[in-house]
Design an enzyme around this catalytic site. Structure first.
Site, PDB file in Angstrom:
ATOM      1  N   ASN A 147       0.864  -1.183   0.000  1.00  0.00           N
ATOM      2  CA  ASN A 147       0.000   0.000   0.000  1.00  0.00           C
ATOM      3  C   ASN A 147       0.899   1.231   0.000  1.00  0.00           C
ATOM      4  O   ASN A 147       1.463   1.600   1.033  1.00  0.00           O
ATOM      5  CB  ASN A 147      -0.895  -0.039   1.259  1.00  0.00           C
ATOM      6  CG  ASN A 147      -1.760   1.196   1.399  1.00  0.00           C
ATOM      7  OD1 ASN A 147      -1.833   2.018   0.483  1.00  0.00           O
ATOM      8  ND2 ASN A 147      -2.419   1.337   2.545  1.00  0.00           N
ATOM      9  N   TRP A 148       1.027   1.840  -1.171  1.00  0.00           N
ATOM     10  CA  TRP A 148       1.949   2.980  -1.308  1.00  0.00           C
ATOM     11  C   TRP A 148       1.325   4.298  -0.848  1.00  0.00           C
ATOM     12  O   TRP A 148       1.958   5.355  -0.917  1.00  0.00           O
ATOM     13  CB  TRP A 148       2.422   3.098  -2.761  1.00  0.00           C
ATOM     14  CG  TRP A 148       3.290   1.953  -3.203  1.00  0.00           C
ATOM     15  CD1 TRP A 148       3.930   1.051  -2.389  1.00  0.00           C
ATOM     16  CD2 TRP A 148       3.625   1.572  -4.550  1.00  0.00           C
ATOM     17  NE1 TRP A 148       4.634   0.133  -3.142  1.00  0.00           N
ATOM     18  CE2 TRP A 148       4.470   0.428  -4.472  1.00  0.00           C
ATOM     19  CE3 TRP A 148       3.307   2.060  -5.808  1.00  0.00           C
ATOM     20  CZ2 TRP A 148       4.980  -0.211  -5.610  1.00  0.00           C
ATOM     21  CZ3 TRP A 148       3.815   1.437  -6.939  1.00  0.00           C
ATOM     22  CH2 TRP A 148       4.648   0.327  -6.832  1.00  0.00           C
ATOM     23  N   LYS A 149       0.077   4.252  -0.447  1.00  0.00           N
ATOM     24  CA  LYS A 149      -0.629   5.443   0.060  1.00  0.00           C
ATOM     25  C   LYS A 149      -0.440   6.631  -0.901  1.00  0.00           C
ATOM     26  O   LYS A 149      -0.443   6.405  -2.112  1.00  0.00           O
ATOM     27  CB  LYS A 149      -0.175   5.747   1.490  1.00  0.00           C
ATOM     28  CG  LYS A 149      -0.301   4.491   2.380  1.00  0.00           C
ATOM     29  CD  LYS A 149      -0.196   4.745   3.844  1.00  0.00           C
ATOM     30  CE  LYS A 149      -0.362   3.432   4.604  1.00  0.00           C
ATOM     31  NZ  LYS A 149      -0.348   3.573   6.038  1.00  0.00           N
TER      32      LYS A 149
ATOM     33  N   HIS B 271      -9.823   1.204   4.881  1.00  0.00           N
ATOM     34  CA  HIS B 271      -8.540   1.427   5.579  1.00  0.00           C
ATOM     35  C   HIS B 271      -8.761   2.426   6.717  1.00  0.00           C
ATOM     36  O   HIS B 271      -9.576   3.352   6.582  1.00  0.00           O
ATOM     37  CB  HIS B 271      -7.501   1.965   4.589  1.00  0.00           C
ATOM     38  CG  HIS B 271      -6.113   1.981   5.155  1.00  0.00           C
ATOM     39  ND1 HIS B 271      -5.702   2.946   6.035  1.00  0.00           N
ATOM     40  CD2 HIS B 271      -5.082   1.132   5.009  1.00  0.00           C
ATOM     41  CE1 HIS B 271      -4.442   2.691   6.396  1.00  0.00           C
ATOM     42  NE2 HIS B 271      -4.042   1.594   5.785  1.00  0.00           N
TER      43      HIS B 271
ATOM     44  N   GLU C 101      -7.178   4.865   7.646  1.00  0.00           N
ATOM     45  CA  GLU C 101      -6.936   6.264   7.281  1.00  0.00           C
ATOM     46  C   GLU C 101      -8.147   6.856   6.559  1.00  0.00           C
ATOM     47  O   GLU C 101      -8.250   8.070   6.407  1.00  0.00           O
ATOM     48  CB  GLU C 101      -5.652   6.374   6.440  1.00  0.00           C
ATOM     49  CG  GLU C 101      -4.428   6.184   7.326  1.00  0.00           C
ATOM     50  CD  GLU C 101      -3.193   5.673   6.614  1.00  0.00           C
ATOM     51  OE1 GLU C 101      -3.133   5.715   5.378  1.00  0.00           O
ATOM     52  OE2 GLU C 101      -2.276   5.213   7.328  1.00  0.00           O
TER      53      GLU C 101
ATOM     54  N   GLU D  82      -5.634  -4.840  10.775  1.00  0.00           N
ATOM     55  CA  GLU D  82      -4.689  -3.749  10.943  1.00  0.00           C
ATOM     56  C   GLU D  82      -5.043  -2.958  12.196  1.00  0.00           C
ATOM     57  O   GLU D  82      -5.840  -2.001  12.126  1.00  0.00           O
ATOM     58  CB  GLU D  82      -4.736  -2.813   9.728  1.00  0.00           C
ATOM     59  CG  GLU D  82      -4.302  -3.460   8.434  1.00  0.00           C
ATOM     60  CD  GLU D  82      -3.668  -2.441   7.491  1.00  0.00           C
ATOM     61  OE1 GLU D  82      -2.535  -2.675   7.058  1.00  0.00           O
ATOM     62  OE2 GLU D  82      -4.291  -1.416   7.215  1.00  0.00           O
TER      63      GLU D  82
ATOM     64  N   GLY E 230       2.075   2.417  10.983  1.00  0.00           N
ATOM     65  CA  GLY E 230       3.057   3.488  10.852  1.00  0.00           C
ATOM     66  C   GLY E 230       3.729   3.892  12.146  1.00  0.00           C
ATOM     67  O   GLY E 230       4.315   4.972  12.224  1.00  0.00           O
TER      68      GLY E 230
ATOM     69  N   SER F 129       3.008  -1.877  10.730  1.00  0.00           N
ATOM     70  CA  SER F 129       4.437  -1.886  11.067  1.00  0.00           C
ATOM     71  C   SER F 129       5.148  -3.197  10.705  1.00  0.00           C
ATOM     72  O   SER F 129       6.053  -3.631  11.418  1.00  0.00           O
ATOM     73  CB  SER F 129       4.653  -1.536  12.543  1.00  0.00           C
ATOM     74  OG  SER F 129       4.269  -0.197  12.786  1.00  0.00           O
TER      75      SER F 129
ATOM     76  N   GLY G 268       4.604   1.508   4.971  1.00  0.00           N
ATOM     77  CA  GLY G 268       5.916   2.158   4.923  1.00  0.00           C
ATOM     78  C   GLY G 268       7.032   1.305   4.326  1.00  0.00           C
ATOM     79  O   GLY G 268       7.800   1.775   3.466  1.00  0.00           O
TER      80      GLY G 268
HETATM   81  P1  PGA Z   1       2.491   0.456   7.839  1.00  0.00           P
HETATM   82  O1  PGA Z   1       1.055   0.677   7.183  1.00  0.00           O
HETATM   83  O2  PGA Z   1       3.041  -0.829   7.269  1.00  0.00           O
HETATM   84  O3  PGA Z   1       3.281   1.659   7.429  1.00  0.00           O
HETATM   85  O4  PGA Z   1       2.302   0.348   9.303  1.00  0.00           O
HETATM   86  C1  PGA Z   1       0.186  -0.387   6.934  1.00  0.00           C
HETATM   87  C2  PGA Z   1      -1.075   0.118   6.301  1.00  0.00           C
HETATM   88  O5  PGA Z   1      -1.500   1.236   6.617  1.00  0.00           O
HETATM   89  O6  PGA Z   1      -1.703  -0.577   5.483  1.00  0.00           O
END
Ligand code: PGA
Length: 261
Positions: free
Chosen positions: A7-9, A94, A96, A171, A177, A217, A239
């Site tokens: 997931n490159w966001k 997600h 976010e 998640e 993150g 993470s 990340g």
């Molecule tokens: P992260 O994000 O690996 O940076 O913790 C995971 C995600 O949001 O899908």
């Protein structure tokens, strides 16, 4: 089978996305057995990444979607528009996007149904916040999210354009993150709960139609400790998927687990 989703966001330009795509394809080249690898770039890079990966085993995912097929919905993107760009999987719910005031469970449910109706595979994200975990509510929160995501889901939708799986990503919000992942044991326990809830939530669904991934993470160091658990069908990586060496390490941990199976 293990699935690794990057997931490159909102991190990369089209050019940067292509460079990272090439490095992922390079690390899979020549391998007889590879995991299912899904790259989720920004909408702007979907077409370019599709062109670059169309002859490879790498699949294309989107980071979000709207639930209507077409119409006056300024700024939204529909499942059929994503499909046209070569997308086969879509992240839904997600954290976010769920963030306070954002996407509700009911919206997640509409998105899941729309994605399946278009013949695409949803990657449904669920997970509790730190406060919810501290209050001893992690299980009930996640159970409720899974149930709500699958509300009124007719089994035939999972047969649209071939047998389809429901992918869940556990998640925990506090692990995203932060460099503070869940322990593999906690993840396994939650994966069992997610699987059981999903099996009970869709009448007639077969266990192999449900896959549960861990995200939060994940990095090159800890990937193996999750992947070696049979209950963990793969990883959703944020990340660490942006760093070539780190993601390569995650892929080689996956290859190591697959070859030991
Ligand atoms: P992260 O994000 O690996 O940076 O913790 C995971 C995600 O949001 O899908």
């Amino acid at each position: 089978m293990k699935t690794i989703i990057a997931n490159w966001k909102m991190h990369l330009t089209v050019r940067e996305s292509l460079a990272l795509t090439r490095s992922v394809m390079l690390s899979l080249r020549g391998k007889a057995t590879v995991p299912e690898v899904v790259l989720c770039p920004s909408f702007t890079a979907l077409e370019a990444v599709h062109k670059a990966t169309s002859k490879s085993r790498v699949k294309l995912g989107a980071q979000d979607v709207f639930w209507e097929e077409k119409g006056a919905f300024t700024g939204e993107i529909s499942p059929r528009q994503l499909k046209e760009l070569g997308v086969s999987l879509v992240i839904v719910g997600h954290s976010e996007r769920r963030a306070p005031g954002g996407e509700s469970d009911a919206m997640v449910n509409k998105k899941v149904i729309a994605v399946l109706a278009a013949g695409l595979t949803p990657i449904i994200c669920v997970g509790e916040t730190k406060t919810e975990r501290q209050a001893g509510k992690a299980e009930s929160v996640v159970r409720a999210q899974v149930k709500a995501a699958l509300a009124n889901l007719p089994l035939p939708l999972l047969k649209k354009e071939g047998p389809r799986t429901l992918i869940f990503a556990y998640e925990p919000v506090w692990a995203i993150g932060t460099g503070d992942p869940a322990t593999p044991a906690d993840a396994v326990a939650m994966h069992q709960l997610i699987r059981a809830t999903a099996e009970a939530g869709v009448a007639g669904i077969k266990p192999k139609q449900i896959r549960v991934l861990y995200g939060g993470s994940v990095d090159g160091q800890n990937a193996y400790s999750f992947l070696r658990e049979p209950e963990i069908d793969g990883l959703l990586v944020g990340g660490a998927s942006l760093k070539t060496a780190e993601f390569e390490q995650i892929l080689s941990s996956t290859l190591a687990v697959i070859s030991n199976q």
